[in-house]
Design an enzyme around this catalytic site. Structure first.
Site, PDB file in Angstrom:
ATOM      1  N   LYS A 180       0.875  -1.181   0.000  1.00  0.00           N
ATOM      2  CA  LYS A 180       0.000   0.000   0.000  1.00  0.00           C
ATOM      3  C   LYS A 180       0.914   1.235   0.000  1.00  0.00           C
ATOM      4  CE  LYS A 180      -2.735   3.291   1.467  1.00  0.00           C
ATOM      5  NZ  LYS A 180      -1.683   4.332   1.371  1.00  0.00           N
ATOM      6  N   GLU A 255       9.637   1.360  11.019  1.00  0.00           N
ATOM      7  CA  GLU A 255      10.718   2.331  10.846  1.00  0.00           C
ATOM      8  C   GLU A 255      10.053   3.693  10.914  1.00  0.00           C
ATOM      9  OE1 GLU A 255      12.930   4.936   9.955  1.00  0.00           O
ATOM     10  OE2 GLU A 255      12.819   4.351   7.847  1.00  0.00           O
ATOM     11  N   CYS A 288      13.815  10.838   7.192  1.00  0.00           N
ATOM     12  CA  CYS A 288      13.685  10.469   8.605  1.00  0.00           C
ATOM     13  C   CYS A 288      15.034  10.518   9.318  1.00  0.00           C
ATOM     14  CB  CYS A 288      13.050   9.094   8.741  1.00  0.00           C
ATOM     15  SG  CYS A 288      13.965   7.800   7.890  1.00  0.00           S
ATOM     16  N   GLU A 386       9.305  15.986  15.353  1.00  0.00           N
ATOM     17  CA  GLU A 386       9.840  15.817  13.998  1.00  0.00           C
ATOM     18  C   GLU A 386       9.056  16.715  13.038  1.00  0.00           C
ATOM     19  OE1 GLU A 386       9.181  12.044  11.922  1.00  0.00           O
ATOM     20  OE2 GLU A 386      11.267  12.140  11.276  1.00  0.00           O
TER      21      GLU A 386
HETATM   22  P1  ADP Z   1       3.357  10.457   7.062  1.00  0.00           P
HETATM   23  O1  ADP Z   1       3.194  11.355   8.251  1.00  0.00           O
HETATM   24  O2  ADP Z   1       4.755  10.143   6.677  1.00  0.00           O
HETATM   25  O3  ADP Z   1       2.417  10.731   5.935  1.00  0.00           O
HETATM   26  P2  ADP Z   1       1.778   8.289   7.943  1.00  0.00           P
HETATM   27  O4  ADP Z   1       2.222   7.468   9.067  1.00  0.00           O
HETATM   28  O5  ADP Z   1       0.576   9.131   8.110  1.00  0.00           O
HETATM   29  O6  ADP Z   1       3.057   9.084   7.575  1.00  0.00           O
HETATM   30  O7  ADP Z   1       1.535   7.440   6.649  1.00  0.00           O
HETATM   31  C1  ADP Z   1       2.449   6.514   6.131  1.00  0.00           C
HETATM   32  C2  ADP Z   1       1.664   5.445   5.406  1.00  0.00           C
HETATM   33  O8  ADP Z   1       0.704   4.859   6.294  1.00  0.00           O
HETATM   34  C3  ADP Z   1       0.863   5.911   4.215  1.00  0.00           C
HETATM   35  O9  ADP Z   1       0.948   4.909   3.205  1.00  0.00           O
HETATM   36  C4  ADP Z   1      -0.545   6.014   4.762  1.00  0.00           C
HETATM   37  O10 ADP Z   1      -1.534   5.889   3.772  1.00  0.00           O
HETATM   38  C5  ADP Z   1      -0.584   4.838   5.692  1.00  0.00           C
HETATM   39  N1  ADP Z   1      -1.594   4.936   6.769  1.00  0.00           N
HETATM   40  C6  ADP Z   1      -2.146   6.042   7.308  1.00  0.00           C
HETATM   41  N2  ADP Z   1      -2.991   5.712   8.315  1.00  0.00           N
HETATM   42  C7  ADP Z   1      -2.982   4.359   8.426  1.00  0.00           C
HETATM   43  C8  ADP Z   1      -3.611   3.393   9.299  1.00  0.00           C
HETATM   44  N3  ADP Z   1      -4.440   3.764  10.266  1.00  0.00           N
HETATM   45  N4  ADP Z   1      -3.327   2.092   9.117  1.00  0.00           N
HETATM   46  C9  ADP Z   1      -2.463   1.697   8.165  1.00  0.00           C
HETATM   47  N5  ADP Z   1      -1.826   2.541   7.326  1.00  0.00           N
HETATM   48  C10 ADP Z   1      -2.077   3.863   7.437  1.00  0.00           C
END
Ligand code: ADP
Length: 489
Positions: A180, A255, A288, A386
């Site tokens: 995903k 990570e 990161c 961050e």
């Molecule tokens: P960032 O702040 O780097 O955007 P996120 O942690 O929000 O990081 O998102 C990183 C990835 O996790 C993306 O692919 C996002 O679509 C996915 N994501 C966001 N929310 C969820 C969730 N509740 N469960 C699984 N994946 C998620």
């Protein structure tokens, strides 16, 4: 519209499930951070598409797991060949999608994608293993068995490179994959899916489900048919994934973020220190591993700050498609707003912003000026949270003890940079730092044989070499007694 032309290359905007393209009832709009231009409508997957993809991966697992390692490695190497043949297309697509520098994509990132695939193919065939050993005459034999369906959730800052850090070892280990990608950067993963098919990867072994926000990701990590979850992203999302995974006790590798120190000791070479500190703005600060907290010995702080700000003033900010550009846009206007929020709140709380501090009005759009905050108030969020943008803070220290307290004084423990001209001094400092990776007089040297990951809130587990195989495989010990065989008699 099921396919769009990105920099002249067709990219499918649908999911890739069981080796076929699958559409969704709804889509979301993907734009380029370079100028806000429309890139395409992307399939918006949810629980239904996740069910299809996990079922396809589960069905493909037994045959892929039974494929001899040398054959699995050969397919990975063929995918790497195709990545290398398509470096220009992949670089253009990634730059339009996430705003990363075209020169970095061409020279560093996309060759690295191919390397990720080749490295884990090679590891599987030539390095994976442990010598058998004896216990009171019994032989212990350790093996790395394929574990099942690996769910991979990846971020937008280095989309295909970070995805292939996970895809390559998972496939090499004999797992099948549901990826995903981050919603802001769906395109190179989709293009890559076509390359896997061309390379002869069997249908269902690698699947991509696109999605918006948490929709597809949350459905994926809650799925009961997963053997592994590997996630790179933020701490709040990791917590929510861990909660979902707990229901099925699915092992997770995380990570996560960092607030790493970039340490300049009093014996450092000033030019080198400034060069390495400026590199912390790479990828518009969306890394990161960045050493975003400059910790500089007070005896050289004035000279360092003057040289640093002078060098930062020469950085060229602009269109990442221009090879002369040093700093491109942030990934998305929403992310620019988040960065601006941090800096505005810092300013409102009286922090000393000596450089940058605003979006680049001349360029408009998603560009934020390289920023430096001098001597932030301890505990202020600008030095604890961050920011994930081109925002550095600078603090001074007098003694090594003060330095170590500052350096380790966050909830993260991902990386550190130490600049020193005295090997023994550098050793004393590195031995006391809590960090998964420490670079001494260098930055960003990353060998896949080495462990990569973070301590504290920066993550769980390590990626790279044997650590990746330990995670994706079911590691098994078979203990064989010396007696009891028919031919004993
Ligand atoms: P960032 O702040 O780097 O955007 P996120 O942690 O929000 O990081 O998102 C990183 C990835 O996790 C993306 O692919 C996002 O679509 C996915 N994501 C966001 N929310 C969820 C969730 N509740 N469960 C699984 N994946 C998620």
């Amino acid at each position: 519209m099921t396919s769009i032309a990105v920099a002249g290359t067709p990219v499918d905007t649908r999911h890739f499930i069981g080796g076929s393209r699958v559409a969704s009832d709804s889509t979301y709009t993907n734009t380029s951070p370079i100028d806000g231009s429309f890139l395409g409508e992307i399939a918006r997957g949810g629980a239904h598409e996740i069910d299809l993809a996990v079922a396809a991966a589960k069905a493909a697992f037994p045959a892929w797991a039974a494929t001899p390692p040398a054959e699995r490695a050969a397919v990975l190497n063929r995918i790497a060949d195709l990545v290398e043949e398509n470096i220009e297309a992949l670089s253009n697509i990634e730059t339009l999608d996430n705003g990363g520098l075209i020169r970095s994509n061409r020279r560093g990132v996309m060759p690295r994608v191919a390397h990720n695939l080749r490295f884990f193919a090679d590891w599987l065939v030539n390095h994976l293993g442990h010598p058998d050993f004896e216990t009171r005459g019994h032989t212990n034999h350790i093996s790395w068995d394929p574990s099942g369906v690996a769910a991979l959730i990846t971020p937008w800052n280095a989309p295909l490179m970070l995805a292939t850090w996970k895809i390559a070892p998972a496939l090499a280990a004999g797992d099948t994959v549901v990826l995903k990608p981050a919603e802001w950067t769906p395109l190179t993963a989709s293009f890559f899916a076509d390359l896997t098919k061309k390379a002869g990867l069997p249908d269902g072994v690698f699947n991509v489900v696109q999605g918006y926000g948490a929709e597809a990701g949350a459905a994926l990590v809650a799925h009961p048919d997963l053997s592994r979850i590997s996630f790179t992203g933020s701490v709040p999302t990791a917590k929510s994934i861990a909660r979902a995974a707990a229901e099925n006790l699915t092992p997770c590798s995380f990570e996560l973020g960092g607030k790493s120190p970039c340490i300049v000791l009093e014996d450092a070479d000033l030019d080198l220190a400034v060069t390495l500190a400026i590199e912390q703005y790479d990828n518009a600060g969306q890394v990161c591993l960045s050493g975003t907290r400059l910790l500089v010995h007070e005896s050289i702080a004035e000279a360092f700050t003057a040289a640093f700000t002078a060098k930062a003033a020469t950085l060229v900010q602009g269109d990442p498609r221009d090879a002369a550009t040093d700093i491109g846009p942030q990934v998305h206007l929403k992310h620019l707003d988040r960065i601006k929020g941090f800096v505005d709140r810092a300013s409102a709380s009286g922090q000393n912003i000596v450089m940058g501090g605003t979006p680049n009005e001349e360029l408009g759009g998603a560009y934020f000026r390289p920023t430096l905050v001098l001597e932030p108030t301890p505990g202020n969020e600008i030095v604890t949270a961050e920011v994930f943008g081109p925002v550095l803070t600078l603090q001074t220290f007098r003694t090594d003890a003060e330095l170590i307290a500052l350096a380790n004084g966050t909830e993260f423990g991902l990386a550190a940079v130490v600049v020193s001209g005295d090997r023994a001094h550098a050793d004393r400092i590195t031995s006391q730092l809590v960090a998964g990776t420490i670079w001494v007089n260098c930055f960003f040297v990353r060998d896949l044989r080495a462990p990569f990951g973070g301590s504290k809130k920066s993550g769980t587990g390590r990626e790279g070499g044997t650590w990746s195989f330990d995670f994706y495989a079911d590691v098994k010990n078979t203990v064989v007694a010396p007696t009891g065989w028919a031919d004993d008699k």
